[in-house]
Write an enzyme that holds these catalytic residues in place. Structure first.
Site, PDB file in Angstrom:
ATOM      1  N   HIS A 116       0.001   1.049 -16.152  1.00 42.50           N
ATOM      2  CA  HIS A 116      -0.110   1.143 -14.692  1.00 42.50           C
ATOM      3  C   HIS A 116      -0.770  -0.131 -14.185  1.00 42.50           C
ATOM      4  CE1 HIS A 116      -3.106   1.881 -11.418  1.00 42.50           C
ATOM      5  NE2 HIS A 116      -2.020   2.252 -10.784  1.00 42.50           N
ATOM      6  N   ASN A 162      -1.854  -1.932 -10.141  1.00 41.46           N
ATOM      7  CA  ASN A 162      -1.832  -1.813  -8.692  1.00 41.46           C
ATOM      8  C   ASN A 162      -2.697  -2.902  -8.091  1.00 41.46           C
ATOM      9  OD1 ASN A 162      -3.632  -0.624  -6.259  1.00 41.46           O
ATOM     10  ND2 ASN A 162      -1.535   0.112  -6.078  1.00 41.46           N
ATOM     11  N   VAL A 163      -2.202  -3.526  -7.022  1.00 46.87           N
ATOM     12  CA  VAL A 163      -3.031  -4.424  -6.214  1.00 46.87           C
ATOM     13  C   VAL A 163      -2.785  -4.059  -4.753  1.00 46.87           C
ATOM     14  CG1 VAL A 163      -3.323  -6.374  -7.799  1.00 46.87           C
ATOM     15  CG2 VAL A 163      -1.214  -6.199  -6.456  1.00 46.87           C
ATOM     16  N   ARG A 164      -3.850  -4.069  -3.949  1.00 45.20           N
ATOM     17  CA  ARG A 164      -3.726  -3.539  -2.594  1.00 45.20           C
ATOM     18  C   ARG A 164      -4.715  -4.231  -1.651  1.00 45.20           C
ATOM     19  NH1 ARG A 164      -5.963  -0.223  -6.245  1.00 45.20           N
ATOM     20  NH2 ARG A 164      -8.121   0.445  -5.889  1.00 45.20           N
ATOM     21  N   GLY A 206       3.177   8.923   3.420  1.00 43.75           N
ATOM     22  CA  GLY A 206       4.071   8.013   2.712  1.00 43.75           C
ATOM     23  C   GLY A 206       5.302   8.732   2.187  1.00 43.75           C
TER      24      GLY A 206
END
Length: 313
Positions: A107, A109-111, A270
């Site tokens: 996994h 994720n960058v946000r 979403g």
């Protein structure tokens, strides 16, 4: 004080999604389905999903950019002073579930978040916007089904090297944060062998925080793809496949019970198909199952799911 440039972040994230999809397609040989979507409350995204590939049973690389009038509870739980603010959030989220049980699930994720609120202007009858509160977050973590020490060391070393330009403490701090976050409290068990995780990053300024987030995003491919190349040729049978399906159940439990990204996506309205693309395509639960003592399956618990310092000399 540096200027916050959401457009620059948006450009990086969409480019990162394209790069990751291309890299995974080269490994698998299959082609991702590209599925654009719009959100009624503002924003939208692009979901890129590969299913039933030669190497990846499911791989998803999603980009989303959503806006709203009120931060969802999952986004303001750690910062209650921001509850009620309008928000803008964008990010890339990746999950890969390999076919071969010797290849780990991963996994990344960058946000980027911006919280805004209008403030009344005295005697004017109008509102003006207060200074926005912004922050970056992200990370990557590895969830093996069978333990290989050199894979774990490689993954953590690559994470450490990606963070090295931002201070010697970063890897140790974010590794510990990852170990705390990706932990199934109801089972008293880590989800995998960890990696790095960070949130609420807004220091020392926008440029430096953005650079760290970029380093994490671009660090994913060199951290994971060499492991895939090493393990995808390993022989496996129904025993290994059954163990993979069983351990995938832990992944589902974490995502549906604890994962803040999943909760944010659902709470913010979403796209459900995109949010739940992180789920493995096949999974099973067994009642009170325990692997045979001394087996490779048992070794995952005794030697890998321990919060171990993989770079200790």
């Amino acid at each position: 004080m540096s200027t916050v440039d959401a457009g620059q972040v948006h450009t990086f994230l969409t480019g990162l999604q394209t790069q990751l999809v291309d890299a995974l397609q080269r490994v698998d040989g299959g082609e991702f389905r590209r599925d654009g979507w719009d959100r009624a409350g503002g924003g939208g995204g692009l979901s890129c999903v590969l299913e039933d590939g030669a190497v990846f049973e499911r791989a998803g690389v999603n980009f989303s950019h959503v806006l709203g009038d009120r931060l969802p509870p999952s986004a303001s739980a750690g910062r209650p002073e921001l509850a009620g603010r309008g928000f803008e959030a964008m990010g890339v989220s990746l999950v890969v579930h390999p076919r071969n049980p010797h290849v780990p699930t991963v996994h990344m994720n960058v946000r980027f978040f911006i919280a805004r609120t209008p403030v009344p202007v005295a005697d004017s009858g109008t509102d003006t916007e207060a200074a926005p509160v912004w922050w970056f977050g992200g990370g990557m973590d590895l969830t093996p089904y069978y333990g290989f020490e050199d894979d774990a060391v490689h993954f953590h070393r690559t994470c450490r090297d990606a963070l090295a330009p931002f201070g010697e403490h970063r890897y140790a701090d974010y590794k510990a944060w990852c170990d705390r976050y990706f932990f199934l409290k109801h089972r008293d068990e880590p989800r995998g062998i960890g990696g790095i995780f960070f949130d609420d990053l807004a220091e020392p300024d926008f440029e430096r925080a953005f650079a760290l987030m970029r380093a994490v995003g671009t660090g994913f491919a060199p951290a994971y793809l060499p492991i895939v190349e090493r393990r995808q040729g390993h022989a496996w049978g129904e025993r290994e496949r059954a163990w993979q399906r069983y351990r995938r159940g832990r992944y589902v439990e974490f995502n549906l019970v604890f994962d803040r990204g999943t909760l944010f996506g659902l709470q913010s309205g979403g796209r459900t198909e995109s949010i739940l693309m992180s789920m493995p395509p096949t999974v099973e639960w067994r009642y009170d199952y325990r692997p045979e003592p001394g087996s490779e399956e048992a070794r995952l618990y005794t030697e890998f799911l321990t919060g171990r310092d993989w770079l200790a000399r």
